[in-house]
Design a protein around this motif. Structure first.
Motif, PDB file in Angstrom:
ATOM      1  N   UNK B  15       0.485  -0.990  -0.140  1.00 32.75           N
ATOM      2  CA  UNK B  15      -0.103   0.301   0.137  1.00 32.75           C
ATOM      3  C   UNK B  15       0.911   1.161   0.534  1.00 32.75           C
ATOM      4  N   UNK B  16       2.435   2.089   0.540  1.00 28.13           N
ATOM      5  CA  UNK B  16       2.740   2.275   1.178  1.00 28.13           C
ATOM      6  C   UNK B  16       3.691   2.696  -0.355  1.00 28.13           C
ATOM      7  N   UNK B  18       2.088   2.870  -3.317  1.00 29.62           N
ATOM      8  CA  UNK B  18       0.907   3.067  -3.852  1.00 29.62           C
ATOM      9  C   UNK B  18       1.424   4.484  -4.620  1.00 29.62           C
ATOM     10  N   UNK B  19       2.132   5.466  -3.870  1.00 31.40           N
ATOM     11  CA  UNK B  19       2.434   6.834  -5.105  1.00 31.40           C
ATOM     12  C   UNK B  19       3.170   6.535  -6.299  1.00 31.40           C
ATOM     13  N   UNK B  20       3.887   5.373  -6.794  1.00 28.58           N
ATOM     14  CA  UNK B  20       5.458   5.472  -6.747  1.00 28.58           C
ATOM     15  C   UNK B  20       4.711   4.364  -8.171  1.00 28.58           C
ATOM     16  N   UNK B  22       1.701   4.557  -9.139  1.00 27.00           N
ATOM     17  CA  UNK B  22       0.656   5.324  -9.945  1.00 27.00           C
ATOM     18  C   UNK B  22       1.529   5.907 -11.004  1.00 27.00           C
ATOM     19  N   UNK B  23       2.694   6.492 -10.923  1.00 23.23           N
ATOM     20  CA  UNK B  23       4.184   7.239 -11.851  1.00 23.23           C
ATOM     21  C   UNK B  23       3.505   5.735 -13.203  1.00 23.23           C
TER      22      UNK B  23
END
Lengths: 271, 93
Positions: B15-16, B18-20, B22-23
């Motif tokens: 889950x942590x 997710x930002x990466x 999303x790229x």
């Protein structure tokens, strides 16, 4: 000389559009700072264009130094989807280069970059249709607070809350380290279908009669609904606590697919 | 080399990342289901074990700890190594 053929017509506009990042970086401005405990504070933010979020999601924050050095960290969203502002509750970590700035120098009116909402796994909403079982360790309360605030905001009448009961077990080293303690007391007083249980592992207050040990299987068996009720379980906190608790839930017979975890660690959410 | 205890304390949830992710992905990848190449277990990407550092992320199978996905970011590129994922199922809605 043969005239060169006319260039082909440009393709439709849509196919020329660049592929944009799904989650764009935005500028957040600090609207308010709330000191929660001696080591945590809540940043209430203005984020123009914020698309909305679900309870349990997080954001990435990017800080850029004058020399171009960048640091990125993830932080859970504390505010419910119904909130007028985005709020993050951040714990100061001794060696945290980002948290020390966010918990220290940052003032109202300051700006930083943020992207989100992020994460579609550790999320809950009132359409889940099952009891909500939350276990927090320390600042792991933050995304669970968003869920409880969402439940309170989305279910104004008591009958609806009774149909979707919630329990929170919150482990803290000291009574004064409990984040959102007053708000939790207020939520409980307005809601017969919400139970909050604390365990204070290091320095319980005088006269404390509640739990005073680390969360273990026996405590969970006492606190949780039986597996047959199929509660939706969310566990958030430091990695060792999360792993101990998640393992214990599965040993108690809960469906592993219903036990969702979020570990707070040095390079992820919380640093 | 880090001790097992130090490595364990660095373990996070997929889950942590997710930002990466999303790229790379057009849709939220943490809710996607990944099947481990080594043991065949299927888990949400958000439930994989994440070992994250400044360069990127290694996502391991929670059942057998085999590497399922690796992501690395340079100034110009994102590298995704999905050798360890037999299949990645991404819901469209």
């Amino acid at each position: 000389m043969i005239e060169p053929a006319a260039p082909p017509p440009p393709p439709p506009r849509a196919s020329l559009s660049p592929i944009l990042p799904r989650v764009a970086w935005r500028v957040a401005t600090v609207a308010e700072v709330i000191q929660e405990t001696s080591t945590t504070r809540t940043l209430v933010l203005d984020v123009p264009g914020w698309p909305g979020h679900r309870a349990g999601q997080h954001v990435d924050i990017r800080l850029t130094a004058d020399d171009g050095y960048q640091a990125e960290r993830s932080y859970s969203i504390a505010s419910p989807p119904e909130g007028s502002h985005l709020a993050l509750t951040i714990e100061y970590l001794e060696d945290g280069e980002v948290s020390s700035y966010l918990c220290g120098e940052l003032r109202v009116g300051d700006r930083f970059e943020l992207r989100g909402p992020i994460g579609g796994y550790f999320v809950w909403d009132v359409n889940a249709g099952a009891p909500l079982l939350l276990v927090a360790g320390g600042s792991g309360i933050v995304p669970l607070m968003a869920m409880l605030r969402h439940r309170a905001a989305a279910l104004p009448d008591l009958a609806a809350r009774r149909a979707l009961p919630a329990r929170l077990l919150y482990s803290s080293r000291k009574w004064d380290h409990i984040i959102n303690r007053d708000e939790l007391a207020m939520l409980v007083s307005n809601d017969p279908a919400l139970e909050v249980t604390y365990t204070i592992t290091r320095e319980p207050p005088p006269g404390w009669t509640g739990f005073r040990r680390r969360i273990d299987r026996m405590m969970l068996a006492e606190f949780a609904w039986p597996p047959a009720e199929r509660p939706h379980i969310f566990v958030c906190g430091p990695t060792p606590l999360v792993e101990r608790v998640a393992t214990a839930f599965v040993e108690l017979g809960h469906d592993p697919a219903l036990v969702k975890t979020e570990r707070f660690g040095p390079t992820g959410a919380g640093a | 080399m880090q001790s097992v205890t130090a490595m364990d304390s660095m373990r996070l949830d997929g889950n942590a990342a997710a930002g990466l992710l999303s790229e790379v992905f057009a849709r939220d990848a943490t809710a996607a289901r990944a099947t481990c190449m080594q043991c065949g277990a299927t888990d949400s990407v958000g439930a994989l074990h994440l070992y994250a550092h400044e360069m990127g992320a290694v996502l391991r199978c929670p059942s057998c700890e085999a590497v399922v996905l690796r992501l690395a970011r340079t100034k110009t590129d994102v590298w995704l190594d999905a050798t360890g994922a037999r299949c990645l199922v991404i819901r469209l809605s």
